[in-house]
Design a protein around this motif. Structure first.
Motif, PDB file in Angstrom:
ATOM      1  N   LEU A 116      -6.026   3.817   4.354  1.00 55.33           N
ATOM      2  CA  LEU A 116      -6.961   2.803   3.877  1.00 55.33           C
ATOM      3  C   LEU A 116      -6.865   2.657   2.361  1.00 55.33           C
ATOM      4  CD1 LEU A 116     -10.176   3.538   5.991  1.00 55.33           C
ATOM      5  CD2 LEU A 116      -8.442   1.779   6.374  1.00 55.33           C
ATOM      6  N   ALA A 117      -6.759   3.765   1.663  1.00 53.79           N
ATOM      7  CA  ALA A 117      -6.628   3.709   0.206  1.00 53.79           C
ATOM      8  C   ALA A 117      -5.353   2.960  -0.187  1.00 53.79           C
ATOM      9  CB  ALA A 117      -6.616   5.122  -0.372  1.00 53.79           C
ATOM     10  N   GLN A 118      -4.285   3.196   0.553  1.00 51.18           N
ATOM     11  CA  GLN A 118      -3.035   2.503   0.274  1.00 51.18           C
ATOM     12  C   GLN A 118      -3.177   1.003   0.515  1.00 51.18           C
ATOM     13  OE1 GLN A 118      -0.343   3.570  -1.135  1.00 51.18           O
ATOM     14  NE2 GLN A 118       0.814   1.681  -0.911  1.00 51.18           N
ATOM     15  N   LEU A 119      -3.907   0.634   1.563  1.00 47.05           N
ATOM     16  CA  LEU A 119      -4.128  -0.789   1.839  1.00 47.05           C
ATOM     17  C   LEU A 119      -4.932  -1.438   0.714  1.00 47.05           C
ATOM     18  CD1 LEU A 119      -4.943  -0.702   5.669  1.00 47.05           C
ATOM     19  CD2 LEU A 119      -2.849  -1.563   4.584  1.00 47.05           C
ATOM     20  N   VAL A 120      -5.907  -0.708   0.174  1.00 47.81           N
ATOM     21  CA  VAL A 120      -6.685  -1.255  -0.943  1.00 47.81           C
ATOM     22  C   VAL A 120      -5.786  -1.438  -2.166  1.00 47.81           C
ATOM     23  CG1 VAL A 120      -8.595  -0.843  -2.541  1.00 47.81           C
ATOM     24  CG2 VAL A 120      -8.866  -0.265  -0.127  1.00 47.81           C
ATOM     25  N   ARG A 121      -4.941  -0.444  -2.432  1.00 43.46           N
ATOM     26  CA  ARG A 121      -4.042  -0.558  -3.584  1.00 43.46           C
ATOM     27  C   ARG A 121      -3.100  -1.750  -3.427  1.00 43.46           C
ATOM     28  NH1 ARG A 121      -4.285   5.195  -3.451  1.00 43.46           N
ATOM     29  NH2 ARG A 121      -2.511   5.309  -2.012  1.00 43.46           N
ATOM     30  N   ARG A 122      -2.564  -1.923  -2.222  1.00 41.66           N
ATOM     31  CA  ARG A 122      -1.686  -3.066  -1.989  1.00 41.66           C
ATOM     32  C   ARG A 122      -2.451  -4.388  -2.112  1.00 41.66           C
ATOM     33  NH1 ARG A 122       0.724  -1.804   3.707  1.00 41.66           N
ATOM     34  NH2 ARG A 122       1.339  -4.011   3.517  1.00 41.66           N
ATOM     35  N   SER A 123      -3.694  -4.391  -1.643  1.00 42.13           N
ATOM     36  CA  SER A 123      -4.524  -5.598  -1.754  1.00 42.13           C
ATOM     37  C   SER A 123      -4.748  -5.957  -3.217  1.00 42.13           C
ATOM     38  CB  SER A 123      -5.866  -5.369  -1.058  1.00 42.13           C
ATOM     39  OG  SER A 123      -5.694  -5.133   0.327  1.00 42.13           O
ATOM     40  N   SER A 124      -4.899  -4.948  -4.064  1.00 44.28           N
ATOM     41  CA  SER A 124      -5.143  -5.198  -5.489  1.00 44.28           C
ATOM     42  C   SER A 124      -3.958  -5.882  -6.149  1.00 44.28           C
ATOM     43  CB  SER A 124      -5.455  -3.879  -6.209  1.00 44.28           C
ATOM     44  OG  SER A 124      -4.302  -3.061  -6.317  1.00 44.28           O
ATOM     45  N   ARG A 125      -2.793  -5.787  -5.508  1.00 49.13           N
ATOM     46  CA  ARG A 125      -1.602  -6.452  -6.028  1.00 49.13           C
ATOM     47  C   ARG A 125      -1.382  -7.817  -5.363  1.00 49.13           C
ATOM     48  NH1 ARG A 125       0.258  -0.950  -5.598  1.00 49.13           N
ATOM     49  NH2 ARG A 125       1.335  -1.403  -3.624  1.00 49.13           N
ATOM     50  N   GLY A 126      -2.396  -8.284  -4.631  1.00 51.47           N
ATOM     51  CA  GLY A 126      -2.314  -9.605  -4.018  1.00 51.47           C
ATOM     52  C   GLY A 126      -1.680  -9.636  -2.648  1.00 51.47           C
ATOM     53  N   ASP A 127      -1.543  -8.481  -2.014  1.00 50.94           N
ATOM     54  CA  ASP A 127      -0.914  -8.399  -0.699  1.00 50.94           C
ATOM     55  C   ASP A 127      -1.937  -8.795   0.375  1.00 50.94           C
ATOM     56  OD1 ASP A 127       0.236  -7.653   1.725  1.00 50.94           O
ATOM     57  OD2 ASP A 127       1.287  -5.936   0.858  1.00 50.94           O
ATOM     58  N   GLU A 128      -1.881 -10.045   0.816  1.00 51.05           N
ATOM     59  CA  GLU A 128      -2.858 -10.542   1.788  1.00 51.05           C
ATOM     60  C   GLU A 128      -2.693  -9.873   3.146  1.00 51.05           C
ATOM     61  OE1 GLU A 128      -2.873 -14.763   2.022  1.00 51.05           O
ATOM     62  OE2 GLU A 128      -3.211 -15.049  -0.127  1.00 51.05           O
ATOM     63  N   ALA A 129      -1.468  -9.536   3.520  1.00 56.95           N
ATOM     64  CA  ALA A 129      -1.248  -8.858   4.802  1.00 56.95           C
ATOM     65  C   ALA A 129      -1.918  -7.491   4.801  1.00 56.95           C
ATOM     66  CB  ALA A 129       0.250  -8.716   5.071  1.00 56.95           C
ATOM     67  N   ALA A 130      -1.828  -6.776   3.681  1.00 60.16           N
ATOM     68  CA  ALA A 130      -2.474  -5.463   3.574  1.00 60.16           C
ATOM     69  C   ALA A 130      -3.984  -5.610   3.677  1.00 60.16           C
ATOM     70  CB  ALA A 130      -2.098  -4.787   2.261  1.00 60.16           C
ATOM     71  N   PHE A 131      -4.519  -6.654   3.043  1.00 64.33           N
ATOM     72  CA  PHE A 131      -5.963  -6.855   3.107  1.00 64.33           C
ATOM     73  C   PHE A 131      -6.394  -7.203   4.525  1.00 64.33           C
ATOM     74  CE2 PHE A 131      -9.954  -9.196   2.538  1.00 64.33           C
ATOM     75  CZ  PHE A 131     -10.667  -8.244   1.823  1.00 64.33           C
ATOM     76  N   GLY A 132      -5.560  -7.959   5.240  1.00 67.11           N
ATOM     77  CA  GLY A 132      -5.868  -8.260   6.632  1.00 67.11           C
ATOM     78  C   GLY A 132      -5.919  -6.997   7.472  1.00 67.11           C
ATOM     79  N   GLU A 133      -4.998  -6.066   7.211  1.00 64.35           N
ATOM     80  CA  GLU A 133      -5.012  -4.786   7.930  1.00 64.35           C
ATOM     81  C   GLU A 133      -6.270  -3.993   7.581  1.00 64.35           C
ATOM     82  OE1 GLU A 133      -1.430  -2.438   7.743  1.00 64.35           O
ATOM     83  OE2 GLU A 133      -0.233  -4.222   7.339  1.00 64.35           O
TER      84      GLU A 133
END
Length: 202
Positions: A20-37
């Motif tokens: 989950l922490a990794q998904l948040v970090r990826r989301s902070s870089r604009g990764d919409e797929a990570a935020f969807g996960e």
């Protein structure tokens, strides 16, 4: 944003706190797929917390969406050293839920202001209301004296109405750790609010 009807019952398939922490970090870089996960993995728990706070299904769904929008906008501020990704999301959701409740209460008070002002209020009721407002301010100020991890645990337990076991699950903590955070937070609140500072037995 995705519909709440499509979310899974829990985040068991998400892998764990680190994922989950990794998904948040990826989301902070604009990764919409990570935020969807991230949304799919946590939305059921977040929605459950919000529903407990606002107690209205339609408003709970709105507030849940608002919480995730805030999470998306502020994901760069997430600090894993200050708590888990789930705790961070829950804190945002709880704050949003409380804000919605306060907003509704404020609107209700505005709707009845004229009626209230037209009534003759006995002196003792006025004093009681003033005392209650003072106590509420003291409690809010005292909450700010807690550490972030103590405050989130205390707010979930005593403002969100969750049991120690539920708080532990929401914050992704062992039950003993959650109990300790709540206990330490309450002791600090007591010391801040109380007239005396007696030692508490372990």
């Amino acid at each position: 944003m995705r519909s709440m009807a499509a979310v899974p019952p829990d985040d068991a398939s998400s892998g764990g706190t680190a994922d989950l922490a990794q998904l948040v970090r990826r989301s902070s870089r604009g990764d919409e797929a990570a935020f969807g996960e991230l949304y799919d993995a946590t939305s059921a728990r977040v929605h459950g917390l919000v529903l407990r706070v606002v107690r209205d299904p339609a408003q709970a769904e709105e507030v849940t969406q608002e919480a995730f929008l805030e999470a998306w906008r502020t994901s760069a501020r997430f600090d894993p050293d200050r708590g888990s990704a789930l705790a961070w999301l829950m804190t945002i959701a709880h704050r949003r839920g409380v804000d919605r409740v306060r907003s509704a209460e404020s609107a209700s008070r505005r709707d009845t202001t004229w009626h209230d002002r037209s009534q003759v209020v006995p002196h003792d009721e006025t004093a009681e209301a003033a005392t209650g407002a003072l106590e509420a301010r003291r409690v809010r100020a005292a909450l700010q004296s807690l550490t972030d991890i103590q405050r989130e645990a205390v707010e979930l337990a005593y403002f969100g109405g969750y049991t120690h076991t539920e708080v532990a699950a929401m914050l992704d903590l062992p039950l003993g750790t959650a109990k300790t955070r709540i206990r330490d937070g309450l002791i600090r609140l007591r010391d801040t609010l109380g007239p005396s500072r007696k030692e508490v037995a372990p």
